[in-house]
Scaffold this motif. Structure first.
Motif, short mmCIF file in Angstrom:
data_model
loop_
_atom_site.label_atom_id
_atom_site.label_comp_id
_atom_site.label_asym_id
_atom_site.label_seq_id
_atom_site.Cartn_x
_atom_site.Cartn_y
_atom_site.Cartn_z
N GLN A 1 0.88 -1.16 0.00
CA GLN A 1 0.00 0.00 0.00
C GLN A 1 0.92 1.21 0.00
O GLN A 1 1.89 1.26 0.77
N LEU B 1 -5.82 1.05 -0.98
CA LEU B 1 -6.95 0.36 -0.39
C LEU B 1 -8.22 0.89 -1.07
O LEU B 1 -8.23 2.03 -1.50
N PRO B 2 -9.24 0.10 -1.23
CA PRO B 2 -9.36 -1.28 -0.75
C PRO B 2 -8.80 -2.32 -1.71
O PRO B 2 -8.84 -3.51 -1.43
N GLU C 1 -6.25 -4.98 -0.24
CA GLU C 1 -6.90 -5.94 0.66
C GLU C 1 -7.75 -6.93 -0.13
O GLU C 1 -7.76 -8.13 0.15
N PRO D 1 -11.13 -9.87 3.95
CA PRO D 1 -9.91 -9.06 4.22
C PRO D 1 -8.97 -9.78 5.19
O PRO D 1 -9.00 -9.56 6.39
N ILE E 1 -5.62 -9.68 5.32
CA ILE E 1 -4.43 -8.92 5.69
C ILE E 1 -4.84 -7.47 5.94
O ILE E 1 -5.53 -6.87 5.13
N ASP E 2 -4.39 -6.92 7.05
CA ASP E 2 -4.63 -5.52 7.37
C ASP E 2 -3.41 -4.73 6.92
O ASP E 2 -2.36 -4.80 7.56
N PHE E 3 -3.53 -4.02 5.81
CA PHE E 3 -2.39 -3.29 5.25
C PHE E 3 -2.06 -2.04 6.06
O PHE E 3 -2.93 -1.43 6.67
N THR E 4 -0.79 -1.68 6.03
CA THR E 4 -0.27 -0.47 6.65
C THR E 4 0.47 0.32 5.57
O THR E 4 1.16 -0.28 4.73
N THR F 1 6.64 -4.03 8.04
CA THR F 1 6.01 -2.72 8.28
C THR F 1 7.08 -1.70 8.62
O THR F 1 8.20 -2.06 8.99
#
Length: 156
Positions: A7, A104-105, A108, A122, A124-127, A148
Motif C-alpha cells: 500500500q 486500499l481497498p 486488501e 480481508p 491482511i490488514d495493510f499499513t 512494516t
C-alpha cells in the motif's frame, strides 16, 4: 513464485496538495522499508504501480533500493476500486517475482482473492509503506511475511 504487495506510503491530504504526493513521514517510511527489504535480499523482476502520484513515488523509492531488472512502471488495473480478478490471474501466470504498489481497498481485496479466492475476505490488514509477501506453492498462495515501517525500525 513470490508477489510483494505494497500500500503506498503516507500521502499529503487532498487539502494540502490535490496531487497527494508522499508526506515527509511517508517518504521516510518507504525509504526505510525499502532499505530493510534490500538487506533481506528481496528481489523483484518488476515493480508496477497504479500511476497515482503517491503510488508512483512509493514504487520509485522501492525501485531505487531493489533495482528490478524490468524497472518500475505504471499499469492499469491497480486503482482503489478496480476489479482484482484480472490482476490475480496475471499474477498467477507470472513466473517472475513482482511488486505491486497500490491503494486500499484494492490491495486488501487482491490479497483476499489470492489467499481465499474471496475478494471480500480481508485477510491482511495493510499499513502504509508495508510490504506483504505472498508465496505460491503447489498452486496455492500463502502469506509468508509482512515488513512494516515499525518492524523496519521506525516509530509510527
Amino acid at each position: 513464485m513470490k508477489v510483494y504487495l505494497v500500500q503506498h506510503a503516507e500521502a499529503m491530504s487532498e487539502e494540502e496538495n490535490p496531487e497527494r504526493p508522499l508526506s515527509d513521514v511517508g517518504r521516510l517510511h518507504a525509504e526505510q522499508v525499502a532499505e530493510v527489504a534490500a538487506k533481506l535480499g528481496v528481489q523483484v523482476a518488476q515493480i508496477r504501480h497504479s500511476g497515482k502520484t503517491r503510488a508512483m513515488q512509493t514504487a520509485e523509492i522501492m525501485g531505487e533500493a531493489l533495482s528490478p531488472m524490468a524497472g518500475v512502471m505504471a499499469v492499469s488495473g491497480l486503482s482503489p476500486l478496480d476489479d482484482v480478478e484480472p490482476v490475480a490471474e496475471e499474477i498467477d501466470q507470472s513466473s517472475q517475482p513482482l511488486m505491486l504498489v497500490g491503494h486500499l481497498p484494492f490491495m486488501e481485496r487482491l490479497t483476499g482473492q489470492l489467499l481465499t479466492l474471496d475478494p471480500d475476505d480481508p485477510v491482511i490488514d495493510f499499513t502504509n509503506a508495508a510490504i506483504v509477501c505472498l508465496v505460491k506453492e503447489e498452486d496455492r498462495w500463502q502469506a509468508a511475511w509482512i515488513l512494516t515501517p515499525e518492524i523496519a525500525g521506525i516509530k509510527v
